[in-house]
Design an enzyme around this catalytic site. Sequence first.
Site, PDB file in Angstrom:
ATOM      1  N   HIS A 130       0.868  -1.184   0.000  1.00 27.14           N
ATOM      2  CA  HIS A 130       0.000   0.000   0.000  1.00 27.14           C
ATOM      3  C   HIS A 130       0.905   1.234   0.000  1.00 27.14           C
ATOM      4  CE1 HIS A 130      -2.751   2.960   1.879  1.00 27.14           C
ATOM      5  NE2 HIS A 130      -3.740   2.177   1.508  1.00 27.14           N
ATOM      6  N   ASP A 207       2.989  -4.258   8.068  1.00 27.82           N
ATOM      7  CA  ASP A 207       1.786  -3.458   7.881  1.00 27.82           C
ATOM      8  C   ASP A 207       0.608  -4.409   8.109  1.00 27.82           C
ATOM      9  OD1 ASP A 207      -0.492  -2.356   6.843  1.00 27.82           O
ATOM     10  OD2 ASP A 207       0.415  -1.648   4.985  1.00 27.82           O
ATOM     11  N   GLN A 210      -4.652  -4.886   7.202  1.00 27.29           N
ATOM     12  CA  GLN A 210      -5.690  -5.814   6.723  1.00 27.29           C
ATOM     13  C   GLN A 210      -5.625  -7.175   7.417  1.00 27.29           C
ATOM     14  OE1 GLN A 210      -8.074  -4.777   4.933  1.00 27.29           O
ATOM     15  NE2 GLN A 210      -7.286  -2.953   3.921  1.00 27.29           N
ATOM     16  N   LYS A 233     -10.594  -0.209  10.704  1.00 24.68           N
ATOM     17  CA  LYS A 233     -10.859  -1.372   9.851  1.00 24.68           C
ATOM     18  C   LYS A 233     -11.282  -2.577  10.679  1.00 24.68           C
ATOM     19  CE  LYS A 233      -7.338   0.050   6.500  1.00 24.68           C
ATOM     20  NZ  LYS A 233      -8.080   0.672   5.420  1.00 24.68           N
ATOM     21  N   CYS A 372      -4.964   2.630  -3.495  1.00 24.09           N
ATOM     22  CA  CYS A 372      -3.706   3.074  -2.884  1.00 24.09           C
ATOM     23  C   CYS A 372      -2.595   2.036  -3.043  1.00 24.09           C
ATOM     24  CB  CYS A 372      -3.881   3.437  -1.410  1.00 24.09           C
ATOM     25  SG  CYS A 372      -5.076   4.725  -1.134  1.00 24.09           S
TER      26      CYS A 372
HETATM   27  N1  C6P Z   1      -6.379   0.697   2.915  1.00 19.26           N
HETATM   28  C1  C6P Z   1      -8.253   0.435   1.403  1.00 19.26           C
HETATM   29  O1  C6P Z   1      -9.342   0.763   0.937  1.00 19.26           O
HETATM   30  P1  C6P Z   1      -4.858   3.888   7.187  1.00 19.26           P
HETATM   31  O2  C6P Z   1      -5.478   4.710   6.095  1.00 19.26           O
HETATM   32  O3  C6P Z   1      -3.600   4.501   7.688  1.00 19.26           O
HETATM   33  O4  C6P Z   1      -5.813   3.476   8.254  1.00 19.26           O
HETATM   34  O5  C6P Z   1      -4.449   2.501   6.492  1.00 19.26           O
HETATM   35  C2  C6P Z   1      -3.525   2.506   5.447  1.00 19.26           C
HETATM   36  C3  C6P Z   1      -3.343   1.140   4.881  1.00 19.26           C
HETATM   37  C4  C6P Z   1      -2.109   0.533   5.015  1.00 19.26           C
HETATM   38  N2  C6P Z   1      -1.899  -0.707   4.574  1.00 19.26           N
HETATM   39  C5  C6P Z   1      -2.861  -1.419   3.968  1.00 19.26           C
HETATM   40  C6  C6P Z   1      -2.567  -2.809   3.521  1.00 19.26           C
HETATM   41  C7  C6P Z   1      -4.133  -0.855   3.796  1.00 19.26           C
HETATM   42  O6  C6P Z   1      -5.087  -1.571   3.209  1.00 19.26           O
HETATM   43  C8  C6P Z   1      -4.373   0.455   4.256  1.00 19.26           C
HETATM   44  C9  C6P Z   1      -5.701   1.126   4.026  1.00 19.26           C
HETATM   45  C10 C6P Z   1      -7.704   1.170   2.608  1.00 19.26           C
HETATM   46  O7  C6P Z   1      -7.614  -0.516   0.963  1.00 19.26           O
HETATM   47  C11 C6P Z   1      -7.787   2.645   2.428  1.00 19.26           C
HETATM   48  S1  C6P Z   1      -6.677   3.248   1.191  1.00 19.26           S
END
Ligand code: C6P
Length: 414
Positions: A130, A207, A210, A233, A372
């Site tokens: 991401h 990371d 997910q 999430k 993203c």
């Molecule tokens: N992905 C998606 O629709 P944040 O925004 O900081 O809470 O999470 C960022 C992030 C980092 N790593 C992974 C693997 C992610 O999936 C995400 C967030 C969302 O896929 C919003 S872009």
Amino acid sequence: MDPTASAGFNVQQIREDFPLLSREVRPGVPLAYLDSAATSQKPTVVIDAMDRYYREMNANIHRGIHKLAEEATLAYENARERIADFIHAPSPEELIFTRNTTESINLVANSWGRAFLKAGDMILLSEMEHHSNLVPWQILATHLSLRLEFIPVTPQGLLDQDAFQDFLEQEPKLLALTHMSNVLGTINPLEDMLAKAKSAGAVTLVDGAQSVPHFPVDISTLQADFYAFSAHKMVGPTGIGILYGRRELLEEMPPFLGGGEMIKKVELRSFKSNDLPHKFEAGTPAIAEAIGFGAAVDYLSRISMAEVEKQERILTGYALERLSGIPNLHVLGPGIEEKGGVVSFYLDGIHAHDVAQILDSEGIAVRAGHHCAQPLHTKFNLPATSRASLYFYNTPEEIDRLVEGIYKAKSIFD
Ligand code: C6P
């Protein structure tokens, strides 16, 4: 028969915990929420926990000595303890409250990275990351003249393990990988990969945006040095996330942000950092959100993460089976054995945004775009995909509606 039916799990009862799931998007059009990878819906217990904080104990924490401040501080620190238990962290002091996964990774890049990396050092990432696990390292690499390398993704959507071995021989200083891809759904074999990286002398960052929401994660067996995730999430509120860091590393890292709370003593020209975890929590934190996060992990624990994982597996299998019957539809990523509840797909000759728009007209919420993860889409030569992402509160009927909606899009655009 409901293919997700299992003893002790009643999805209709679960859905009643989430007020928004019973919403009609338009009159007579019920919502089918298939966008939980972007953000999950929130159960009443989480909303109530935050509401109660504001109604009954709103005060700043770690500062006041009055009753409200004491109660708020206790609730905030209690949430940290329950989140630490949820991921089996050795101690709550190793959990830093941040705004989200993105900020957690930026914290490591700016603090650990700037202090311990030097020109020419290698950071090993992968092609499925991401932007949150790419851009902070790109910024750092530019500042420090670091070398970025990427484990390739195979056509099946897996990390190329031979290439990984080759990179390890070049002694990367950091391995930073996603636990589960938000596009391919791939669950990476991190236990093995992190152990190998450690033996090669690398610090490891995961990371977990997910993964923590979708299956049991045990920090103590995974042995990651850093692990990042977001509350929103995993049925919690937005604006709060976690950086887990191994104590020895956190102790030797300089602070990321300066200000109140992160200090023990301040003079005009110098300061002494506070103890962990406060050293990394400058300023008034997201108190209500931390309390909501605590309620979220309590809620998930009551269901049990093993059950969450099981339900999602059944639903994902059902979605893959149904989608595979649609002509000219291609699903990205591996099969069910290596995949979580993320199903990204494209249709020959129809743009992902058009598909998502038709689905929206039927009340079905999916995401369309590069999610993203633009370099991953470039790798697969796709400008965009549509993505249905599942959670334990979804039903097979919602997947049936997705399939009908896709057929409708095909009939309009084909
Ligand atoms: N992905 C998606 O629709 P944040 O925004 O900081 O809470 O999470 C960022 C992030 C980092 N790593 C992974 C693997 C992610 O999936 C995400 C967030 C969302 O896929 C919003 S872009």
